[in-house]
Design a protein around this motif. Structure first.
Motif: not given
Length: 362
Positions: A288-294
């Motif tokens: 979710f939301e591009g590559k802003s999480h892990h």
């Protein structure tokens, strides 16, 4: 199947996604003091067993593991309470922000028999996993030196009010990732020296501490490594560079693993040059939301921890390795303040911690 509870639903959002997608863990209950965030996550994941009271997680006897994603200053107390209530712990990095509490936590983990795993998620990203496997297989020979960096345009981060507080330091929030790469391959760091500065962009944005830093490390066997970080300026196009990278230089080859790009390059001991990518795993790592999480990395490390608990193996980074990394970060902080080299053993000794902690690593 091990049963999981999650504390902190900001960063814990990725862990909810990871646990709900896993066949090795069952998500039982989640917790955040912010009831609106609880409701938001419940709607997002169609998972409605939430609470605003940490005690509800602690008292739930069905929960085997509590995963902690609260602000750094709460990690020690939240970990302590989980151990006292018979839970294994996953704690996001950096493990704790106060080494005076480390000895008690180590002793508590040992006396209860409950394990603490520090979520250094970058180790569980596909290029880093491949780099480690190739290194252990001897593809680049013996390690000569290692370089790690994290360079990102995080000026958007300044919109978060707490990022402008005196307590906020990119040294801990950012450099802890590449510093962990250094310790993964060169764990016995004995001394560090670094310089830092607050850039004009950071100063204009209201930051209080250095946003641009370079460090040199020396290990007990004489090998050296370096780490750099810069957080408030433009970055290169991803075809040229990645925000974060780990470079190993060996006696017979060299390798580089990139993050957040799923890209890896190696020159092997036979002279072969290989570049590898994993576009087919984009949806596993970034949901979710591009590559802003892990989320993908968290699923990888949660399942690794579950496998280790089931098999009786030690999951790394364990509690002592987590403490050792915090000691190194604090030595780096001290070097920035004094302009002098700092010995890690001196930082550990201040808190009655043995330098043997630096030997606890995979």
């Amino acid at each position: 199947m091990l049963k999981l509870g999650i504390l902190g639903l900001g960063e814990g959002r990725s862990t909810m996604s990871a646990a709900l997608a896993s066949t090795k863990l069952e998500l039982v209950k989640v917790c955040d003091r912010n009831i609106d965030l609880c409701k938001q996550r419940a709607k997002e994941f169609d998972f409605h067993n939430y609470t605003t009271e940490y005690q509800d997680l602690l008292d739930d006897k069905s929960i085997d593991i509590i995963a902690i994603y609260t602000p750094d200053k709460f990690h020690a107390e939240h970990t302590k309470q989980a151990l006292l209530h018979g839970k294994h712990v996953v704690c996001t990095k950096p493990f704790i922000d106060d080494l005076s509490k480390a000895k008690e936590l180590i002793e508590l983990s040992e006396s209860t028999g409950k394990k603490v795993f520090v979520g250094q998620s970058s180790r569980f990203f596909e290029p880093m996993k491949k780099q480690r496997a190739d290194f252990e297989a001897g593809l680049i020979g013996e390690l000569i030196t290692i370089e790690g960096y994290y360079h990102a345009d995080h000026r958007w981060f300044l919109d978060k009010g707490w990022s402008l507080e005196n307590a906020f330091k990119w040294l801990y929030g950012g450099l802890s990732h590449p510093v962990d790469f250094i310790r993964w391959y060169l764990p016995n760091i004995e001394e560090v020296m670094g310089y830092g500065m607050l850039s004009s962009n950071g100063l204009k944005g209201g930051l209080k501490n250095a946003d641009t830093m370079h460090f040199i490390f020396k290990a007990t066997d004489g090998r050296i490594a370096r780490v750099s970080g810069a957080y408030t300026g433009p970055v290169q196009p991803v075809v040229r560079d990645s925000e974060m990278s780990c470079i190993l230089r060996g006696t017979e080859g060299c390798s580089q693993a990139d993050y957040m790009d799923l890209r890896y390059a190696v020159t092997t001991n036979t002279g072969e040059e290989i570049v590898q990518t994993w576009e087919h795993k984009l949806k596993h790592y970034f949901r979710f939301e591009g590559k802003s999480h892990h989320a993908g990395e968290y699923q990888n490390y949660l399942e690794y921890f579950a496998d280790c608990l089931e098999s009786g193996k030690t999951a790394y980074p364990n509690i002592k390795e987590g403490v050792g990394t915090v000691a190194l970060l604090q030595a780096m902080d001290k070097s920035l303040q004094t302009g002098l080299p700092v010995k890690i053993a001196d930082v550990l000794a201040t808190h009655q911690l043995s330098a043997d902690i630096l030997n606890n690593h995979r």
